[in-house]
Scaffold this motif. Sequence first.
Motif, PDB file in Angstrom:
ATOM      1  N   ASN A 152      49.831  41.582  47.593  1.00  0.00           N
ATOM      2  CA  ASN A 152      48.479  41.421  47.056  1.00  0.00           C
ATOM      3  C   ASN A 152      48.096  39.947  46.978  1.00  0.00           C
ATOM      4  O   ASN A 152      46.956  39.572  47.279  1.00  0.00           O
ATOM      5  N   GLU A 153      49.055  39.135  46.569  1.00  0.00           N
ATOM      6  CA  GLU A 153      48.756  37.716  46.399  1.00  0.00           C
ATOM      7  C   GLU A 153      48.485  37.041  47.733  1.00  0.00           C
ATOM      8  O   GLU A 153      47.489  36.330  47.897  1.00  0.00           O
ATOM      9  N   LEU A 177      45.357  39.204  49.759  1.00  0.00           N
ATOM     10  CA  LEU A 177      44.064  39.455  49.114  1.00  0.00           C
ATOM     11  C   LEU A 177      43.642  38.313  48.188  1.00  0.00           C
ATOM     12  O   LEU A 177      42.563  37.743  48.342  1.00  0.00           O
ATOM     13  N   ALA A 193      47.041  41.418  38.939  1.00  0.00           N
ATOM     14  CA  ALA A 193      46.734  41.812  40.308  1.00  0.00           C
ATOM     15  C   ALA A 193      47.844  41.508  41.293  1.00  0.00           C
ATOM     16  O   ALA A 193      48.009  42.213  42.289  1.00  0.00           O
ATOM     17  N   LYS A 194      48.618  40.454  41.048  1.00  0.00           N
ATOM     18  CA  LYS A 194      49.624  40.068  42.037  1.00  0.00           C
ATOM     19  C   LYS A 194      50.904  40.900  41.954  1.00  0.00           C
ATOM     20  O   LYS A 194      51.761  40.814  42.835  1.00  0.00           O
ATOM     21  N   THR A 210      50.623  46.981  41.639  1.00  0.00           N
ATOM     22  CA  THR A 210      49.175  47.077  41.475  1.00  0.00           C
ATOM     23  C   THR A 210      48.539  47.572  42.772  1.00  0.00           C
ATOM     24  O   THR A 210      48.765  46.980  43.832  1.00  0.00           O
ATOM     25  N   PRO A 237      46.223  48.067  45.948  1.00  0.00           N
ATOM     26  CA  PRO A 237      45.401  47.068  46.641  1.00  0.00           C
ATOM     27  C   PRO A 237      43.930  47.089  46.233  1.00  0.00           C
ATOM     28  O   PRO A 237      43.287  46.043  46.198  1.00  0.00           O
ATOM     29  N   ALA A 258      43.697  45.034  43.256  1.00  0.00           N
ATOM     30  CA  ALA A 258      43.918  43.634  43.624  1.00  0.00           C
ATOM     31  C   ALA A 258      42.675  43.058  44.301  1.00  0.00           C
ATOM     32  O   ALA A 258      42.344  41.887  44.108  1.00  0.00           O
ATOM     33  N   TYR A 259      41.981  43.889  45.073  1.00  0.00           N
ATOM     34  CA  TYR A 259      40.739  43.437  45.703  1.00  0.00           C
ATOM     35  C   TYR A 259      39.702  43.084  44.648  1.00  0.00           C
ATOM     36  O   TYR A 259      39.017  42.063  44.756  1.00  0.00           O
TER      37      TYR A 259
END
Length: 350
Positions: A94-95, A98, A158-159, A163, A165, A168-169
């Motif tokens: 995610n990090e 995104l 979020a990272k 979590t 995606p 995270a978005y």
Amino acid sequence: MVSKQKTILVTGASGFMGTHIVEEFLSAGYIVRGTVRSEEAALKVRRTFPDQESRLDLTIVPDMAQAHAFDEAVKDVHGVVHNASPFHTQVQSNERELLRPSIDGTTNILSAVQAHAPDVKRVVLTSSFAAMVDMSLGNRPGHVYSEKDWNPITYQQAKKALTPPVLAYTAAKTGAEHAAWDFMQASYPHFDLVTILPAMVYGPNRNATANLASLNTSSADLYRIMSPESKPDDPVPPNVLYSWVDVRDVAFAHRRAFEVPEAGGNRFFLCEGNFTNQQVADILRDKLPELRSRVPVGTPGSGFEGVDMYKIDHSRSEKVLGVKYHSLEQTVVDSAKAFLQLEQRMPVVV
């Protein structure tokens, strides 16, 4: 009509929304410089606007998260629309995939404008309803979403690997917009900032090389209700999101956000209202009878089926930017006709 000497940089020019933004500025008489990630994407944009060669310039920015990615692209422009943003539902990090591209891409372009684009007086940033909505609260009956709302999700949440995606978005869009306003407060640049926050964006595809097999997320969400694989006795698909806006209204709002002096320093929520896929199915079956053999019947006329949910306040976009929203019927019908044209060009095998 504006002076043809005005050049607007539009990032993410090959995307669903970016194409409409490019078209909106070209139609208003601007010169447009668009950024894309590859020469293949540049060719796609050129094919979409074959008669605009003299007023459409494309530059390749393969990775907007890289430092100084936009330094050359911003030179000699008079305004910037930063529309590019990553959205993937299949990610390993995610990090990395995104959060950082969205946040770093935003600060990179603002820094580039500050250092290399002295003629720019305004930057318009495409944010999102994702930066407003608190998904942990669900439908929030009684709440009215407006520009006052911020998504409370944090970068640290979020990272995390677990979590989803999609969450995270939302954090990426939230973090990018926060980063933009923080930049404005800390740097006192020679330009001001406007952010546009669209809900789920629907509408006709304009890309000359659009492909039914690789539609953008919102278009695919709509097309699944009328695709040849769908049948009248299938259940109506559940909504992914309930709030929506027409892509043409979003493009118009971006241009007006650049042009209207009073828009400076503001957020603008772009949303016609709420809808259900049952309403979409009803419209398709009523207005396009040729689709009745594939569109699910569901429960006609049931609307929201008694579900109570939040409301929206889009009055600022109407009063300041002059947005006159397309109706759900207009958007659904125009989108469906565009999908049918794509089917004729690229038949779907079922």
